[in-house]
Design an enzyme around this catalytic site. Structure first.
Site, PDB file in Angstrom:
ATOM      1  N   GLU A 426       0.816  -1.223   0.000  1.00 19.25           N
ATOM      2  CA  GLU A 426       0.000   0.000   0.000  1.00 19.25           C
ATOM      3  C   GLU A 426       0.851   1.275   0.000  1.00 19.25           C
ATOM      4  OE1 GLU A 426      -3.016  -0.212   3.003  1.00 19.25           O
ATOM      5  OE2 GLU A 426      -3.568  -2.256   2.460  1.00 19.25           O
ATOM      6  N   GLY A 427       1.944   1.217  -0.729  1.00 22.98           N
ATOM      7  CA  GLY A 427       2.856   2.347  -0.831  1.00 22.98           C
ATOM      8  C   GLY A 427       4.122   2.079  -0.045  1.00 22.98           C
TER       9      GLY A 427
END
Length: 641
Positions: A426-427
């Protein structure tokens, strides 16, 4: 659309875009307006808006009662019916666990009650993930990927009434969803997305390959990002069993062995027009908006790991005796235990605060959610590493090996493996630094962006200059003095007041440093990723300090020991923040960049002599050709109970 071609290994159908085009796509997808206040945004501007988080928000008694009843049921179930060691051993979550979680409503925790879900708040949803993930992190990943970024959340935010009525009851009932954005050659740069959705009668024809789809092998409903010609990247709800979908691989990883993660091919998959989510060309904006709260699920698992690590460290260090004393009484080990305790308190405080302000819907939490994801993923990894050191050789040994000779089967090496992905999921940390830094300088770019934009006309630069002059004439004087310089400032916080005075002063110093950097480097600032990363890390420490102080004060009548943990954490965080401030201007960033370039050019290849290198008979990034799949479909369908 231009495509890049490779050699005989195949062709990667990815768009060829320039660096500027890639930035423009990313910029167009981000939320450009601030309609609600943001503690994090103000913090980076040198405005310590403690009033936005103090007093500590409180959920409604009704929601708390319902949630606690559910959490008690979930607790009883995962303790009695979920064998985390079996999941690790067999590298899969058993069918009966899917059934049990579905019966409990765990797949509908974030889905509104009118669609058959539980309608839990962000706070209690994250507490459920913390609990379930502590038995085996693959359980937490399954539930999180399904609800935080899978079909439920995009439909909740952007779906039509018909889409919600059609799909949400199925998902609340136990069907699993997945989110498909990443491709073999496309990660954090979505401008190069190669999956296409061509308009046909009644809908779209989907073609492409998606990599690392969490839940992909078990999902019956998918959110798929694809490029519609002349319209841009668009989000679709896709039936997982549609003709033309092949699950070509189940990927295997360092940790999270129970994770059902796929390589998925789409060949002429028909998607009805009514399955577009939020409109054509809105896909990336939907993805980023979904992640504003979706990112809160990952630190929930990190909090669980911190609590688990503290439990093991406490019991082991009190019982294990070396040199005539329990090892926890030796300073070298005591420092590690104290770090684990203080850091876990901080991670939980940041997460709970972010969830609470997200639940009251009065604040914009995009920066706070990103900061807690960044901070928790990095610090939980350090916590697990320190736990291994505390356990010594037993920390490196597998639980099965420990049990085989009659010792407690404690999965310390597993938790380190399971946690490592959180710094990428998620990043990645590096992308999170850039994402948060972009939001942190948003106010500056809004007034002075054209001044540093090389493509801006002289007229635009002149207008920006006038606008910037007015803004900075008002803003810069506010960075000179503040409440943090008043000896009795924040006195209502008692022994924690000094820490909040530090946060206020550091916030202004952070804003001054950012302004100086923009003045010095102007448009080149975006390439100063080392500097921007430190700016963001300082902000994360200041947010964490604020959260622990506000929480400790709110709980001091019922949990006075929290003040002790808050005080220790703030002392540790101040040391880290001061080191980061010093490194803003005293570092080896430029030299590092030069040496790295020389490494890539082969200048130091002599250092690689004397080893057997990895095999070089395959591509670093596998390419793919459009067309039907030649692989066996490895999808897994959970049979009915």
């Amino acid at each position: 659309m231009a495509t890049s071609r490779s050699s005989s290994r195949g062709c990667a159908v990815t768009a060829t875009v320039s660096e500027q085009q890639a930035r423009q796509v990313a910029e167009a997808a981000r939320e450009s307006e601030w309609r609600k206040p943001s503690f994090g945004k103000e913090l980076f501007l040198g405005r310590f808006r403690l009033d936005l988080i103090d007093p500590w928000p409180t959920p409604s008694p009704e929601s708390v009662a319902d949630a606690e009843e559910y959490l008690a049921k979930l607790d009883a179930y995962v303790r009695s019916d979920v064998d985390g060691a079996r999941i690790e051993r067999e590298a899969r979550i058993p069918d009966e666990v899917f059934h049990g979680l579905a019966a409990l409503g765990a797949f509908g925790m974030k889905i509104d009650k009118k669609y058959g879900g539980l309608g839990l708040s962000n706070l209690h949803y994250c507490k459920a993930l913390t609990l379930a993930g502590s038995v085996n992190p693959s359980i937490g990943a399954l539930l999180s990927a399904h609800q935080s970024i899978g079909v439920p959340q995009p439909l909740k935010l952007f779906g039509t009434d018909e889409q919600k009525r059609t799909y949400l009851p199925r998902l609340a009932g136990g069907e699993v969803s997945a989110f498909l954005l990443t491709e073999p050659d496309v990660g954090s740069d979505p401008a190069r997305l190669g999956t296409t959705a061509e308009p046909v009668e009644g809908g779209y024809r989907l073609n492409g390959v998606k990599l690392w789809a969490t839940n992909g092998t078990v999902a019956t409903l998918l959110v798929v990002m694809a490029r519609v010609p002349d319209k841009g990247i668009t989000a679709f709800v896709v039936e997982g069993d549609s003709e033309g979908i092949t699950i070509e691989r189940r990927n295997a990883f360092l940790g999270l062995r129970g994770l059902e993660n796929s390589l998925t091919r789409f060949h002429d998959v028909f998607v009805p027009a009514e399955n577009v989510i939020g409109g054509l060309g809105k896909g990336l904006k939907i993805a980023l908006t979904t992640l504003n709260t979706g990112r809160l699920s990952l630190p929930a698992m990190c909090v669980g790991a911190g609590k688990w690590s503290l439990n093991v460290a406490r019991q082991w260090s009190a019982e294990r005796v070396q040199w005539g004393r329990p090892v926890g009484q030796h300073e070298a080990v005591a420092k590690k235990i104290a770090f684990i305790a203080a850091t876990t308190y901080a991670m939980e405080s940041m997460l709970d605060l972010s969830c609470l302000i997200a639940d009251d819907d009065r604040n914009d939490i995009r920066i706070e959610a990103a900061l807690v994801k960044l901070f928790a993923s990095e610090m939980a990894w350090q916590v697990a590493d320190e736990l291994i050191q505390i356990r010594g050789g037993r920390g490196y040994e597998t639980a099965d090996s420990l049990a085989a000779r009659g010792e407690r089967a404690v999965e310390v090496e597993q938790i380190l493996r399971d946690l490592r992905i959180n710094r990428i999921f998620e990043g990645s940390t590096e992308i999170m630094h850039l994402l948060i830094a972009r939001e942190a300088v948003d106010a500056h770019l809004a007034v002075a962006g054209d001044i540093i934009d090389p493509e801006a006309s002289l007229g635009r630069k002149a207008r920006a200059g006038a606008k910037a002059g007015a803004f900075y004439a008002k803003w810069l004087p506010t960075l000179a003095v503040g409440r943090g310089q008043v000896p009795n400032g924040y006195g209502e916080f008692g022994p924690l007041a000094a820490h909040l005075r530090y946060v206020e002063r550091a916030s202004r110093k952070l804003a001054r440093s950012t302004f100086y950097a923009m003045s010095r480097w102007q448009g080149k600032l975006e390439r100063k990723q080392g500097f921007l990363g430190r700016i963001v890390d300082i902000g994360a420490e200041l947010f964490a300090m604020s959260a622990v102080c506000v929480r400790a004060r709110a709980e001091r009548s019922t949990r006075p020991e929290g003040v002790e943990l808050a005080d220790l954490f703030c002392r540790q965080a101040r040391l880290r923040a001061e080191a980061l401030f010093a490194a803003l201007w005293d570092n080896t960033d430029s030299l590092d960049t030069k040496v790295a370039r020389r490494v890539l050019e082969g200048r130091y290849e002599f250092l690689e002599d004397g080893i057997v290198p990895p095999p070089s008979d395959a591509a670093w990034v596998a390419t793919w050709e459009p067309g039907p799949s030649a692989a066996e479909d490895v999808r897994r369908r959970i049979p009915p109970p």
